[in-house]
Structure formats: C-alpha cells, structure tokens
Design a protein around this motif. Sequence first.
Motif, PDB file in Angstrom:
ATOM      1  N   THR A 123      64.700  60.793  46.486  1.00 16.33           N
ATOM      2  CA  THR A 123      65.671  60.044  45.679  1.00 16.33           C
ATOM      3  C   THR A 123      65.840  58.639  46.250  1.00 16.33           C
ATOM      4  OG1 THR A 123      67.666  60.547  46.964  1.00 16.33           O
ATOM      5  CG2 THR A 123      66.935  62.223  45.374  1.00 16.33           C
ATOM      6  N   GLU A 124      66.625  57.842  45.550  1.00 13.61           N
ATOM      7  CA  GLU A 124      66.887  56.471  45.972  1.00 13.61           C
ATOM      8  C   GLU A 124      67.591  56.409  47.321  1.00 13.61           C
ATOM      9  OE1 GLU A 124      66.920  56.506  41.413  1.00 13.61           O
ATOM     10  OE2 GLU A 124      67.585  57.821  43.040  1.00 13.61           O
ATOM     11  N   ALA A 125      68.260  57.497  47.721  1.00 14.77           N
ATOM     12  CA  ALA A 125      68.986  57.524  48.996  1.00 14.77           C
ATOM     13  C   ALA A 125      68.071  57.755  50.192  1.00 14.77           C
ATOM     14  CB  ALA A 125      70.064  58.611  48.957  1.00 14.77           C
ATOM     15  N   ASP A 126      66.823  58.165  49.948  1.00 20.44           N
ATOM     16  CA  ASP A 126      65.898  58.423  51.052  1.00 20.44           C
ATOM     17  C   ASP A 126      65.325  57.121  51.592  1.00 20.44           C
ATOM     18  OD1 ASP A 126      65.851  61.317  51.218  1.00 20.44           O
ATOM     19  OD2 ASP A 126      64.896  61.285  49.242  1.00 20.44           O
ATOM     20  N   PRO A 127      65.124  57.028  52.922  1.00 18.71           N
ATOM     21  CA  PRO A 127      64.507  55.824  53.492  1.00 18.71           C
ATOM     22  C   PRO A 127      63.008  55.790  53.230  1.00 18.71           C
ATOM     23  CG  PRO A 127      64.866  57.449  55.210  1.00 18.71           C
ATOM     24  CD  PRO A 127      65.478  58.017  53.963  1.00 18.71           C
ATOM     25  N   VAL A 128      62.471  54.591  53.146  1.00 25.75           N
ATOM     26  CA  VAL A 128      61.010  54.473  53.035  1.00 25.75           C
ATOM     27  C   VAL A 128      60.401  54.687  54.418  1.00 25.75           C
ATOM     28  CG1 VAL A 128      60.957  52.974  51.011  1.00 25.75           C
ATOM     29  CG2 VAL A 128      61.194  51.962  53.285  1.00 25.75           C
ATOM     30  N   PRO A 129      59.157  55.174  54.499  1.00 30.59           N
ATOM     31  CA  PRO A 129      58.534  55.399  55.803  1.00 30.59           C
ATOM     32  C   PRO A 129      58.273  54.095  56.539  1.00 30.59           C
ATOM     33  CG  PRO A 129      56.941  55.718  54.036  1.00 30.59           C
ATOM     34  CD  PRO A 129      58.272  55.558  53.381  1.00 30.59           C
ATOM     35  N   THR A 130      58.477  54.123  57.843  1.00 26.76           N
ATOM     36  CA  THR A 130      58.218  52.935  58.662  1.00 26.76           C
ATOM     37  C   THR A 130      57.118  53.208  59.686  1.00 26.76           C
ATOM     38  OG1 THR A 130      60.059  53.581  60.092  1.00 26.76           O
ATOM     39  CG2 THR A 130      60.519  51.969  58.368  1.00 26.76           C
ATOM     40  N   ASP A 131      56.394  54.307  59.502  1.00 24.93           N
ATOM     41  CA  ASP A 131      55.211  54.566  60.322  1.00 24.93           C
ATOM     42  C   ASP A 131      54.085  55.017  59.390  1.00 24.93           C
ATOM     43  OD1 ASP A 131      56.070  57.074  59.589  1.00 24.93           O
ATOM     44  OD2 ASP A 131      56.622  57.718  61.609  1.00 24.93           O
ATOM     45  N   GLY A 132      52.921  55.308  59.951  1.00 16.83           N
ATOM     46  CA  GLY A 132      51.784  55.698  59.126  1.00 16.83           C
ATOM     47  C   GLY A 132      51.015  54.489  58.615  1.00 16.83           C
ATOM     48  N   PRO A 133      50.014  54.731  57.738  1.00 14.39           N
ATOM     49  CA  PRO A 133      49.118  53.660  57.287  1.00 14.39           C
ATOM     50  C   PRO A 133      49.811  52.474  56.631  1.00 14.39           C
ATOM     51  CG  PRO A 133      48.256  55.817  56.650  1.00 14.39           C
ATOM     52  CD  PRO A 133      49.636  56.046  57.178  1.00 14.39           C
ATOM     53  N   VAL A 134      50.914  52.739  55.915  1.00 15.68           N
ATOM     54  CA  VAL A 134      51.618  51.639  55.236  1.00 15.68           C
ATOM     55  C   VAL A 134      53.042  51.490  55.768  1.00 15.68           C
ATOM     56  CG1 VAL A 134      50.215  51.697  53.147  1.00 15.68           C
ATOM     57  CG2 VAL A 134      52.212  53.199  53.323  1.00 15.68           C
ATOM     58  N   GLY A 135      53.286  51.967  56.988  1.00 19.46           N
ATOM     59  CA  GLY A 135      54.619  51.857  57.577  1.00 19.46           C
ATOM     60  C   GLY A 135      55.098  50.427  57.721  1.00 19.46           C
ATOM     61  N   GLY A 136      54.157  49.502  57.920  1.00 22.56           N
ATOM     62  CA  GLY A 136      54.521  48.098  58.034  1.00 22.56           C
ATOM     63  C   GLY A 136      55.190  47.572  56.780  1.00 22.56           C
ATOM     64  N   ARG A 137      54.771  48.077  55.616  1.00 26.75           N
ATOM     65  CA  ARG A 137      55.412  47.659  54.359  1.00 26.75           C
ATOM     66  C   ARG A 137      56.859  48.147  54.334  1.00 26.75           C
ATOM     67  NH1 ARG A 137      52.229  48.125  48.833  1.00 26.75           N
ATOM     68  NH2 ARG A 137      53.294  46.146  48.508  1.00 26.75           N
ATOM     69  N   GLY A 138      57.065  49.380  54.816  1.00 24.01           N
ATOM     70  CA  GLY A 138      58.422  49.917  54.861  1.00 24.01           C
ATOM     71  C   GLY A 138      59.326  49.097  55.761  1.00 24.01           C
ATOM     72  N   ARG A 139      58.798  48.685  56.902  1.00 27.10           N
ATOM     73  CA  ARG A 139      59.600  47.870  57.827  1.00 27.10           C
ATOM     74  C   ARG A 139      59.928  46.511  57.208  1.00 27.10           C
ATOM     75  NH1 ARG A 139      55.798  50.270  61.283  1.00 27.10           N
ATOM     76  NH2 ARG A 139      54.551  48.372  61.495  1.00 27.10           N
ATOM     77  N   ALA A 140      58.954  45.919  56.520  1.00 29.29           N
ATOM     78  CA  ALA A 140      59.177  44.602  55.907  1.00 29.29           C
ATOM     79  C   ALA A 140      60.206  44.679  54.784  1.00 29.29           C
ATOM     80  CB  ALA A 140      57.852  44.042  55.381  1.00 29.29           C
ATOM     81  N   VAL A 141      60.130  45.718  53.973  1.00 29.73           N
ATOM     82  CA  VAL A 141      61.085  45.871  52.867  1.00 29.73           C
ATOM     83  C   VAL A 141      62.482  46.166  53.405  1.00 29.73           C
ATOM     84  CG1 VAL A 141      61.713  47.324  50.894  1.00 29.73           C
ATOM     85  CG2 VAL A 141      59.366  46.520  51.153  1.00 29.73           C
ATOM     86  N   THR A 142      62.554  46.972  54.469  1.00 26.28           N
ATOM     87  CA  THR A 142      63.851  47.242  55.089  1.00 26.28           C
ATOM     88  C   THR A 142      64.491  45.945  55.589  1.00 26.28           C
ATOM     89  OG1 THR A 142      63.137  49.470  55.722  1.00 26.28           O
ATOM     90  CG2 THR A 142      65.018  48.540  56.915  1.00 26.28           C
ATOM     91  N   ALA A 143      63.664  45.052  56.137  1.00 22.88           N
ATOM     92  CA  ALA A 143      64.171  43.753  56.594  1.00 22.88           C
ATOM     93  C   ALA A 143      64.667  42.916  55.414  1.00 22.88           C
ATOM     94  CB  ALA A 143      63.081  43.004  57.360  1.00 22.88           C
ATOM     95  N   VAL A 144      63.967  42.992  54.287  1.00 27.17           N
ATOM     96  CA  VAL A 144      64.408  42.256  53.095  1.00 27.17           C
ATOM     97  C   VAL A 144      65.780  42.755  52.650  1.00 27.17           C
ATOM     98  CG1 VAL A 144      63.977  41.911  50.627  1.00 27.17           C
ATOM     99  CG2 VAL A 144      62.110  41.615  52.263  1.00 27.17           C
ATOM    100  N   LEU A 145      65.966  44.067  52.611  1.00 26.31           N
ATOM    101  CA  LEU A 145      67.265  44.615  52.206  1.00 26.31           C
ATOM    102  C   LEU A 145      68.358  44.197  53.188  1.00 26.31           C
ATOM    103  CD1 LEU A 145      66.314  48.192  50.955  1.00 26.31           C
ATOM    104  CD2 LEU A 145      66.688  46.111  49.617  1.00 26.31           C
ATOM    105  N   GLY A 146      67.987  44.022  54.457  1.00 24.74           N
ATOM    106  CA  GLY A 146      68.946  43.581  55.468  1.00 24.74           C
ATOM    107  C   GLY A 146      69.453  42.173  55.235  1.00 24.74           C
ATOM    108  N   LEU A 147      68.731  41.408  54.405  1.00 27.39           N
ATOM    109  CA  LEU A 147      69.171  40.043  54.098  1.00 27.39           C
ATOM    110  C   LEU A 147      70.442  40.031  53.254  1.00 27.39           C
ATOM    111  CD1 LEU A 147      65.699  38.459  53.243  1.00 27.39           C
ATOM    112  CD2 LEU A 147      67.066  38.009  55.288  1.00 27.39           C
ATOM    113  N   ALA A 148      70.852  41.200  52.772  1.00 27.89           N
ATOM    114  CA  ALA A 148      72.095  41.283  52.007  1.00 27.89           C
ATOM    115  C   ALA A 148      73.282  40.787  52.826  1.00 27.89           C
ATOM    116  CB  ALA A 148      72.336  42.725  51.566  1.00 27.89           C
ATOM    117  N   SER A 149      73.186  40.941  54.152  1.00 32.32           N
ATOM    118  CA  SER A 149      74.282  40.487  55.021  1.00 32.32           C
ATOM    119  C   SER A 149      74.185  39.002  55.340  1.00 32.32           C
ATOM    120  CB  SER A 149      74.269  41.286  56.327  1.00 32.32           C
ATOM    121  OG  SER A 149      73.090  41.013  57.072  1.00 32.32           O
ATOM    122  N   ARG A 150      73.140  38.339  54.815  1.00 32.84           N
ATOM    123  CA  ARG A 150      72.936  36.918  55.102  1.00 32.84           C
ATOM    124  C   ARG A 150      72.932  36.073  53.827  1.00 32.84           C
ATOM    125  NH1 ARG A 150      67.724  36.092  58.439  1.00 32.84           N
ATOM    126  NH2 ARG A 150      68.712  34.067  58.826  1.00 32.84           N
ATOM    127  N   GLY A 151      73.600  36.577  52.794  1.00 31.59           N
ATOM    128  CA  GLY A 151      73.745  35.785  51.583  1.00 31.59           C
ATOM    129  C   GLY A 151      72.542  35.798  50.663  1.00 31.59           C
TER     130      GLY A 151
END
Length: 293
Positions: A123-151
């Motif tokens: 579901t939408e509440a589950d985190p995206v994977p941050t390891d494995g073959p495409v884990g880097g994409r998960g980490r990058a997208v998580t960082a984008v969502l973190g920009l919510a605290s920076r306007g």
Amino acid sequence: MRVFVTGGTGLIGSAVVAELLGNGHTVLALARSDASALAAEAAGAEPLRGGLADLDILRTGVAQADGVIHLAFANDFSSPVALARAVAEESAALAALGEELVGSERPFVTVSGTPYAPGRVSTEADPVPTDGPVGGRGRAVTAVLGLASRGVRSTAVRLPRTVHNQGTGGFAGLLTGIARQTGVSGYPGDGAQRWPAVHALDAAVLLRLALEQAEAGTAWHAVADEGDKVRDIAAVIGRRLGLPVESVPSETYGPLGPIFAADQPSSSAHTRQALGWEPKHPSLLEDLENIQP
C-alpha cells in the motif's frame, strides 16, 4: 501552471505532456536530442535541450517553471554496472532539481516503483526499498519527499512494474522483447508471482492530480491492476507472437532477475479515495492483445 517535465517524450512522458496541455497547463520539456526536441514541439511543449546529466540545464528548467514532474531514467538494464550508473545519474539529477526548488513551495512530482510487501499486497503506507539493484532510486526518492520540510511540495507517484500503452512498455515489454530474441515467451520460476500494472494514459492523469493537489511529503500508487500472474502475461505474449510459453532461469533477465521473480502485488485504494483517481483504460492483459507478430 508552467511545468518542467523530464522524460517528456517517452511512453509515460508523452502521455503526461498531453494530459497537462489538455488541462490548461503549459510544458517545458527536457530534450536530450534533436529528435526529442522535435517530438516535444510537435506535442505542443517547449523543448529545453539537455540531458539528465546536465545539472545546470536542469536548474535552468526549474527556474522557468511553476512546478516539476521528473520521469527521465536511462533504462539501461543490460548489466549491474549500467543499472548502477543510471541510478547514480538520476539521483544527482533529483538532488539538483530539489535544491533549486527549496523554499519555493512549488510542486515537485517524481516517480518510483511500487514497494514489495512480503506475503501481502503493498500500500501507499509501505516504504520503498533502499537496498537491492534499484535501492539507490528508493533512497533518492525518499530524499525528495524529505524536501517537504524545506519548503517544497514534493510528492512521489509510485509506478507499477508495467506501465503500458498499445501492448508495449514496462516489464511486460521487456518480456516481449526477450521473447522475440530467444524464440520463447518465458517467465521466471513457476510464473505465479504477480505484477501490478497501469495504462500510461491513466498514470498520466494521476501525475497531473499529484502536481495539482497532493500535499507535501506524500506517496501515491498508480496501480490499475493489483497483480497479474507473470505466466498469464507470458501466455498472451506467446500467443500473439506464436511462440512456446515456458519457465526460464531468472538469470535470463540480468540484474532484474531477482525483481522479476518476486511476487509484488500492489493496491491503490488510498490514492483513489484521496485524489479521486479512477483508471479507465484497458488492463494489461487486454492491452497486450495489441502486440504484433
């Protein structure tokens, strides 16, 4: 709204550009080649010449826009090294786009894949994977969502394993390509694993809704089909191409083998309820009937 779109001439991007233009927005589209620039112009967008690696060009695009939709990805799955290079390029691009938007309260919509939830539908509440073959994409997208605290009104639309249109696109499209090359419509394991899917035109509507409505820091699922069995997908491909359908080793799929072998159904119930999104176009198995021998 004037929207800067990366990947605007691809299978998904061309649908997104048409959806934006059809709903009163204007589009500035990143174009990495003369052909892409011509395609963007023909679609009604203004092209901005440059690629995902041209970080200064990306910043220029952001400076000229009221919002950003990021879709571009190298899509090179030929080897682990090539995939890692594509993920690194996208991660740097996302960081540059995001930093340029800090403090502006402008919308920034990016994409990722629907997550894997062992033993159940994700579901939408589950985190995206941050390891494995495409884990880097998960980490990058998580960082984008973190920009919510920076306007930044940053959101992520999670795309299923197959985004399709006229029988092409996504993991099912890769299965079709491999079937044409090998003479076998294959699937990994017993083929009972399920892949979610969505028509590109339906995904485009959700990307527009996220741009217009989504709150900062939120994730949404562009899922129309919760999970089609891979052997059912392979069966349609085999029938359309006149090829035998059988199990093949997961190594057939290179660095994507472990992902191809996983059961990964996904839900979009929250997305439909919260944003009023309702898929209307053909399902994956229906759309694969457009495959030509």
